[in-house]
Design a protein around this motif. Sequence first.
Motif, mmCIF file in Angstrom:
data_model
loop_
_atom_site.group_PDB
_atom_site.id
_atom_site.type_symbol
_atom_site.label_atom_id
_atom_site.label_comp_id
_atom_site.label_asym_id
_atom_site.label_seq_id
_atom_site.Cartn_x
_atom_site.Cartn_y
_atom_site.Cartn_z
ATOM 1 N N VAL A 147 1.103 10.113 11.068
ATOM 2 C CA VAL A 147 1.061 8.697 10.718
ATOM 3 C C VAL A 147 -0.290 8.082 11.060
ATOM 4 N N GLN A 162 -1.512 4.241 12.378
ATOM 5 C CA GLN A 162 -0.821 3.161 13.075
ATOM 6 C C GLN A 162 -1.832 2.186 13.659
ATOM 7 N N THR A 220 -2.004 -0.887 16.584
ATOM 8 C CA THR A 220 -1.307 -1.523 17.698
ATOM 9 C C THR A 220 -2.169 -2.650 18.250
ATOM 10 N N ILE A 249 3.219 -2.497 17.872
ATOM 11 C CA ILE A 249 2.827 -1.848 16.623
ATOM 12 C C ILE A 249 2.954 -2.861 15.491
ATOM 13 N N TRP A 277 1.454 -2.308 12.293
ATOM 14 C CA TRP A 277 1.390 -1.648 10.981
ATOM 15 C C TRP A 277 1.478 -0.149 11.169
ATOM 16 N N GLY A 278 2.138 0.532 10.223
ATOM 17 C CA GLY A 278 2.202 1.981 10.253
ATOM 18 C C GLY A 278 2.330 2.528 8.853
ATOM 19 N N THR A 300 3.517 5.907 6.993
ATOM 20 C CA THR A 300 4.176 7.198 7.165
ATOM 21 C C THR A 300 5.044 7.489 5.944
ATOM 22 N N THR A 341 -3.363 -6.984 11.541
ATOM 23 C CA THR A 341 -4.196 -5.912 12.082
ATOM 24 C C THR A 341 -5.635 -6.352 12.343
#
Length: 244
Positions: A131, A133, A135, A144, A146-147, A149, A188
């Motif tokens: 992934v 990510q 943080t 967190i 945004w990620g 995956t 972010t």
Amino acid sequence: MPQFYSGQPRILALVLLSVFAWTLSSTAQMTVTWQAQPFPTDSDWPGSQGQPAVITANEVILNARPARSLEVFSGPLTINFDVFVEARATQGGGITLSFISPGQPLDKDLANATAFQMIYHDPGYYSGQDVLQVTQVTNKSGTIVWGETPLPFTITGGTTYHISMNVAGNGAVGWSVNGQPYSLPNSTAVPFSQYQLQLGGWEPGDIWHVQNFTVVPEPATVMLVGVSLLGLATVLRRRKYGVE
């Protein structure tokens, strides 16, 4: 013989300044001086604390302990670097580039930061998926925001990945891996007008090599300087010839 109208010298000067600004922006790089850090004394990690980062002229090798830039930066700028993990550790691992508020203690966990992470998992987590990510860390509490995956690629030992990050003046970040851009939400964005950079590994045995790390000012910034100089030259020329 062709006649030149009065605006032609200024147009020519603008073209020459534009070329100069583009050349300067494409070659100018801000210096990044990395300093190895001790393992955070306030960490609750129960296992081995790894080894200090190994720092050479063109490479930082991370084995659990981080490395931080001496310099303080501000946007707009572009960051580029290549990275690879020596071998995919059975317990999982990852590499982190953090934008941190300046002046934080070297031997403590980060209090305030925006951390961009490239992570691989063992089969017990996320079905072993890899992934990206982001943080946000505030007062040592991480969230967190945004990620992505699963990734369209697998993080493989010995394989080099090219990372590019464009950081705007307002902190908004554009992030790409191997030329693949990712759309990031406003959450972010880096919340600091000035920041240091910190590279971090995962844990001992998860050894990452960071190479060819460059920080380049945004071309538009250099272009603005060139246009401003052209305007100043025009004003001085008009005054010289008594033109108001």
